[in-house]
Structures are given as C-alpha cells and as structure tokens.
Motif scaffolding. Structure first.
Motif, PDB file in Angstrom:
ATOM      1  N   PHE A 149      -4.227   4.413  -3.674  1.00 57.47           N
ATOM      2  CA  PHE A 149      -5.638   4.788  -3.722  1.00 57.47           C
ATOM      3  C   PHE A 149      -5.748   6.273  -4.032  1.00 57.47           C
ATOM      4  CE2 PHE A 149      -5.340   0.902  -1.384  1.00 57.47           C
ATOM      5  CZ  PHE A 149      -6.405   0.167  -1.882  1.00 57.47           C
ATOM      6  N   GLN A 153       2.993   6.111  15.668  1.00 49.14           N
ATOM      7  CA  GLN A 153       3.570   7.258  14.972  1.00 49.14           C
ATOM      8  C   GLN A 153       2.544   8.375  14.778  1.00 49.14           C
ATOM      9  OE1 GLN A 153       4.579   7.825  10.605  1.00 49.14           O
ATOM     10  NE2 GLN A 153       6.453   6.909  11.356  1.00 49.14           N
ATOM     11  N   LEU A 213       0.881  -1.170   0.000  1.00 49.77           N
ATOM     12  CA  LEU A 213       0.000   0.000   0.000  1.00 49.77           C
ATOM     13  C   LEU A 213       0.916   1.217   0.000  1.00 49.77           C
ATOM     14  CD1 LEU A 213      -1.868  -2.349   1.091  1.00 49.77           C
ATOM     15  CD2 LEU A 213      -3.219  -0.544   2.147  1.00 49.77           C
ATOM     16  N   GLY A 230       3.250   0.868   5.546  1.00 52.38           N
ATOM     17  CA  GLY A 230       4.349   1.615   6.163  1.00 52.38           C
ATOM     18  C   GLY A 230       4.045   2.014   7.598  1.00 52.38           C
ATOM     19  N   ILE A 254       6.580   9.175   3.374  1.00 58.30           N
ATOM     20  CA  ILE A 254       7.962   8.733   3.578  1.00 58.30           C
ATOM     21  C   ILE A 254       8.032   7.236   3.899  1.00 58.30           C
ATOM     22  CG2 ILE A 254       9.980   8.975   5.097  1.00 58.30           C
ATOM     23  CD1 ILE A 254       9.127  11.929   5.472  1.00 58.30           C
ATOM     24  N   ASP A 255       7.037   6.761   4.626  1.00 58.24           N
ATOM     25  CA  ASP A 255       7.152   5.431   5.222  1.00 58.24           C
ATOM     26  C   ASP A 255       6.922   4.273   4.251  1.00 58.24           C
ATOM     27  OD1 ASP A 255       7.481   6.889   7.563  1.00 58.24           O
ATOM     28  OD2 ASP A 255       5.349   6.794   8.038  1.00 58.24           O
ATOM     29  N   SER A 256       5.845   4.326   3.497  1.00 53.93           N
ATOM     30  CA  SER A 256       5.503   3.137   2.721  1.00 53.93           C
ATOM     31  C   SER A 256       6.559   2.726   1.688  1.00 53.93           C
ATOM     32  CB  SER A 256       4.111   3.260   2.101  1.00 53.93           C
ATOM     33  OG  SER A 256       3.870   4.532   1.604  1.00 53.93           O
ATOM     34  N   SER A 268       1.611   5.060  -0.429  1.00 51.14           N
ATOM     35  CA  SER A 268       1.086   6.424  -0.459  1.00 51.14           C
ATOM     36  C   SER A 268       2.231   7.287  -0.956  1.00 51.14           C
ATOM     37  CB  SER A 268       0.681   6.831   0.954  1.00 51.14           C
ATOM     38  OG  SER A 268       1.832   6.996   1.741  1.00 51.14           O
ATOM     39  N   GLN A 304      -2.407   5.012  14.183  1.00 48.62           N
ATOM     40  CA  GLN A 304      -1.605   3.797  14.256  1.00 48.62           C
ATOM     41  C   GLN A 304      -1.429   3.283  15.690  1.00 48.62           C
ATOM     42  OE1 GLN A 304       1.850   4.463  11.709  1.00 48.62           O
ATOM     43  NE2 GLN A 304       0.523   5.186  10.073  1.00 48.62           N
TER      44      GLN A 304
HETATM   45  P1  ATP Z   1       3.275   7.017   4.695  1.00 50.19           P
HETATM   46  O1  ATP Z   1       4.441   7.863   5.004  1.00 50.19           O
HETATM   47  O2  ATP Z   1       3.631   5.708   4.091  1.00 50.19           O
HETATM   48  O3  ATP Z   1       2.200   7.743   3.961  1.00 50.19           O
HETATM   49  P2  ATP Z   1       2.027   7.647   7.145  1.00 50.19           P
HETATM   50  O4  ATP Z   1       2.923   7.726   8.317  1.00 50.19           O
HETATM   51  O5  ATP Z   1       1.614   8.898   6.468  1.00 50.19           O
HETATM   52  O6  ATP Z   1       2.670   6.637   6.103  1.00 50.19           O
HETATM   53  P3  ATP Z   1      -0.713   6.926   7.257  1.00 50.19           P
HETATM   54  O7  ATP Z   1      -1.058   8.056   6.400  1.00 50.19           O
HETATM   55  O8  ATP Z   1      -1.442   6.676   8.531  1.00 50.19           O
HETATM   56  O9  ATP Z   1       0.785   6.845   7.658  1.00 50.19           O
HETATM   57  O10 ATP Z   1      -0.828   5.599   6.381  1.00 50.19           O
HETATM   58  C1  ATP Z   1      -0.472   4.356   6.908  1.00 50.19           C
HETATM   59  C2  ATP Z   1      -0.216   3.407   5.773  1.00 50.19           C
HETATM   60  O11 ATP Z   1      -1.393   3.211   4.994  1.00 50.19           O
HETATM   61  C3  ATP Z   1       0.807   3.933   4.790  1.00 50.19           C
HETATM   62  O12 ATP Z   1       2.108   3.654   5.219  1.00 50.19           O
HETATM   63  C4  ATP Z   1       0.439   3.189   3.540  1.00 50.19           C
HETATM   64  O13 ATP Z   1       0.961   1.873   3.568  1.00 50.19           O
HETATM   65  C5  ATP Z   1      -1.070   3.118   3.637  1.00 50.19           C
HETATM   66  N1  ATP Z   1      -1.710   4.221   2.898  1.00 50.19           N
HETATM   67  C6  ATP Z   1      -2.153   5.409   3.367  1.00 50.19           C
HETATM   68  N2  ATP Z   1      -2.710   6.153   2.387  1.00 50.19           N
HETATM   69  C7  ATP Z   1      -2.633   5.419   1.258  1.00 50.19           C
HETATM   70  C8  ATP Z   1      -3.034   5.606  -0.119  1.00 50.19           C
HETATM   71  N3  ATP Z   1      -3.648   6.725  -0.530  1.00 50.19           N
HETATM   72  N4  ATP Z   1      -2.779   4.614  -0.992  1.00 50.19           N
HETATM   73  C9  ATP Z   1      -2.161   3.485  -0.611  1.00 50.19           C
HETATM   74  N5  ATP Z   1      -1.761   3.249   0.660  1.00 50.19           N
HETATM   75  C10 ATP Z   1      -1.999   4.195   1.584  1.00 50.19           C
END
Ligand code: ATP
Ligand code: MG
Length: 399
Positions: A209, A293, A183, A288, A188-190, A185, A297
């Motif tokens: 998404f 965090q 997944l 991610g 930074i994390d994913s 986004s 989460q």
């Molecule tokens: P990231 O830096 O990866 O966006 P985040 O710290 O912003 O992580 P969240 O926004 O809570 O954390 O999202 C948690 C996780 O959900 C993300 O790491 C990613 O794996 C998934 N995710 C969030 N938004 C999307 C998106 N639009 N499409 C796909 N995956 C998503």
C-alpha cells in the motif's frame, strides 16, 4: 576415463497426506526444471530420488537447488556401472580432489541396495579403501572423525559416489498448497512471513500500500527489491500489486481520532487485499505480525483488524521474537534491503499514542462516517501492478 556427473536430489514427503503425496514429486521436478532450465531428458525420477544430469559445470545448478523448496539435500555424484574396478577408479578420483582441498583422513561408507552385487558393504569398504590407500599413500583412514567421507551407493540403476551432502531448504514445493497474498511492507517482518509460507508450498504474491506523495518512490522501489528476493525463492515471477493508499489515509486521519488511525488503516488494507484475493483467487492473506511486537499488534487489535474481512489471515511469525525474525531475514537475503532507511506509509500517519485495545463497536461507529466502498475503489482504481523476477521488474497494466 569417462565418469558421468549426476546430481542426486533427496526429498522428504513423509507426513504428506492424500492427494498431495503423488503431487509432491511432480511439482518438485517441475519447479527444479523451471529454475535450472534442464530438459525433460536431463531429469530422472527413481525410487524416492531425483537425478539431474547437467550438461556442464554443476556449480550454478547447485546454487539454484539450495533455494528450491522441497529439496532436503543433494550431492554431486560420480556415476559408474556396478563393476569394482570402475568404482575404485571413481573413488580414487574423488580422493584426489579431496586431497587437493586439504583432506588428510577419510572413510568409505558403502551401501548396497542392489543385492545382486557380489560384494557386501563391508567388503566394499575394504576394497575401495584399499584402492585409495594404494593410489594416495599419504591419506589415512579414520573411521571416527574423518576429514572426508566417501559415500558409495550401489543401486540397480548404477553406482553413485559422492563426498558431500549439501542442504536444500526443505519444506514443500511451491504451488502445492495453494496461493496467498502477502501484505508486504518495506519492513523486516513481512518478507520473512512470505518466505515461510512459500516454504510450506504456497505460491505467494504481494500487495504493497503506497501513499504518494507522502511516501516517496524510494519506498516502493525498496518493496519491489524485496519482491526480487522473494521471486528468487519462489522460482517464478511474483506479482506485486500497489494500490493507491493516499486517499484512505487522508480521509481516515481527518475523520478518526489519532489513536485509532493505525487500526483503521489496517482494516482498509485488508479490505482492499480481500478484493484482490477474490479477483485473483488467493486463498488467504499473509502478514508479518507478531504478537505484542508493537503497540498495534495486541490480541484485541489483531481481532479488530481481522473482523474487517472474511478472509483467512495467516500470521506465520505470530510467536516469534524479533531476534529470531532478524536471523532468518539475514539468512534468506531480505534483511539488508529491509533496513534501508525509507519511511513506510504508516510511519507518516503514525499517531503518538496508538490504541492498544481497540473496540470493534467504536471502530465501526467511526467507519460509519466513511464511504468505505468508494475509498476501496479509489485504492484499486489507481493501482499499479508489477511482475517481478530476480533480475527484472516490469510494470503490468493496472487490473
Ligand atoms: P514489517 O516489518 O513487516 O513492516 P512491522 O513490525 O513494521 O512489520 P507493522 O508496521 O505493524 O509491523 O505492520 C504489520 C503488518 O502489516 C506488516 O507485517 C505487513 O504485513 C502489513 N503492512 C504494514 N504496512 C503495510 C503496507 N504499507 N503495505 C502492505 N502491508 C503492510
Ligand atoms: Mg512495518
């Protein structure tokens, strides 16, 4: 004087069990050949080593190797037959190059696995060191802290001389442990989470998404850019699925109290991802997430999202601090893209006070008002699919 240049690749399959062990080298060689374009004849497998015989300058090849998972380290080596005079010529040649790069002290480290060779390692050190000192009297020996160490390996298949061990990324060759759907986004994390799974040998594809028009095309392009970096590490094209998330977001935000939006969005993301996984044979979903965090989460929330599917969910960053994640993101080349300012879908539909302890029964009661199969269908029905390599992004027809 002819001396062949060979790249000597070291790997480490210790700790691998069962059928993965013989598979390791086969897969590693296949992956190396794919990214370097070397022919079968230019790759040689011998005694726990892989030798590459490039036709031209090995520089570009070295750059690729430093990104091939499963490679522990590698060296550009001169190869000569096991004759003292040829070895002396080669070590002098290396010493000349080292001198030109600024080295002033050296040491020879000879090893002999070909026991029929008449000199032992001590004698070799002396003979080769002596030859260097005669040819380049300005160089000095320093066995404790030399500027450069010339390693000499006398093996049955030839003598290998090199002065540098370059680091590979380690890990397992991509493809050896299965396939997973990340997944992804624009954050930074994913991307870092995807990289970590690739390092464990997983062939990772991604799903993003997207919610047009609430989220602009720029956000999608940013994710595809991240995909290019990941494709480079994977060493083959990655597929990025972009389901249409707008209808789900609009519907959920109409039916559910704002604190629960994020949880409900996430549950829908996982449901859609599960459908993609079933259709395309992914063994797990990857996120991610890192515990605590952000408000979404918490352990309760993760459990609540996980309950939406029966998939295995992998969260390689679960115990990581943000600073650690950022450091790795910089190293692997995703950070600079991740910090570009484009809103991601959840920012727009972000409630001011998100629930931190979602209760599954409440969430399910609210979802009972929604037509879940129809909403999942709407996301998949208007999905775009891309194939991304490090240099190219091409749209595939929707699945
Ligand atoms: P990231 O830096 O990866 O966006 P985040 O710290 O912003 O992580 P969240 O926004 O809570 O954390 O999202 C948690 C996780 O959900 C993300 O790491 C990613 O794996 C998934 N995710 C969030 N938004 C999307 C998106 N639009 N499409 C796909 N995956 C998503
Ligand atoms: Mg995010």
């Amino acid at each position: 004087m002819t001396m062949t240049q060979t790249i000597l690749v070291r790997y480490d399959e210790i700790g691998l069990k069962g059928k993965n062990r013989p598979e390791f080298v086969r897969r590693l060689v296949e992956n190396i050949r794919r990214v370097t374009g070397l022919s079968k004849d230019q790759v040689q497998i011998e005694w726990g080593r892989i030798y590459l015989h490039p036709s031209g300058d090995p520089k570009a090849l070295c750059q690729r190797l430093s990104m091939v998972f499963g490679v522990k380290s590698f060296s550009v080596a001169l190869v000569v037959p096991p004759e003292l005079e040829r070895m002396q010529d080669a070590v002098i040649e290396m010493a000349r190059r080292a001198w030109a790069r600024g080295a002033r002290t050296f040491k020879i480290e000879a090893r002999r696995s070909f026991k029929a060779f008449p000199l032992n390692s001590m004698e070799l050190n002396r003979e080769l060191g002596g030859a260097v000192l005669r040819a380049l009297p300005e160089l000095r020996v320093d066995v404790h802290r030399p500027d450069v160490t010339f390693e000499v390996e006398v093996r049955q298949e030839g003598v290998f001389l090199f002065s540098e061990r370059l680091a590979g990324p380690g890990g397992l060759p991509v493809g050896i442990t299965g396939r997973a759907l990340l997944l992804l986004s624009g954050g930074i994390d994913s991307p870092v989470a995807g990289w970590m799974l690739m390092k464990r040998g997983v062939a990772v594809d991604a799903v993003y998404f997207h919610s047009p028009p609430y989220v602009g095309e720029k956000a999608k392009e940013k994710v595809l850019e991240l995909g290019r970096v990941l494709a480079r590490w994977r060493g083959e094209p990655i597929t990025i699925y972009v389901p249409y998330f707008t209808e789900i977001q609009v519907e959920v935000s109409r039916c559910a109290p704002p604190p629960l939006w994020t949880i409900l969005f996430r549950r829908f993301m996982h449901r859609v991802a599960e459908r993609l996984a079933e259709a395309n044979h992914y063994g797990a979903l990857v996120t991610g997430e890192s515990l605590g965090q952000v408000a979404s989460q918490t352990m309760e929330n993760l459990a609540c999202v996980e309950a939406a599917t029966r998939m295995l969910i992998l969260r390689p960053l679960i115990g990581w601090d943000k600073a650690e994640i950022v450091r790795l993101a910089r190293e692997i080349g995703t950070y600079e893209i991740s910090i570009l300012p484009h809103e991601d879908c959840c920012v727009l539909f972000a409630p001011r006070h998100p629930e931190t302890r979602a209760r599954l029964d409440r969430v399910e009661a609210i979802e009972a008002r929604l037509d879940i199969p129809r909403l999942v269908g709407s996301a998949l029905g208007r999905m775009e699919v891309f194939s991304v390599t490090e240099t190219e992004i091409s749209a595939l027809s929707a699945v």
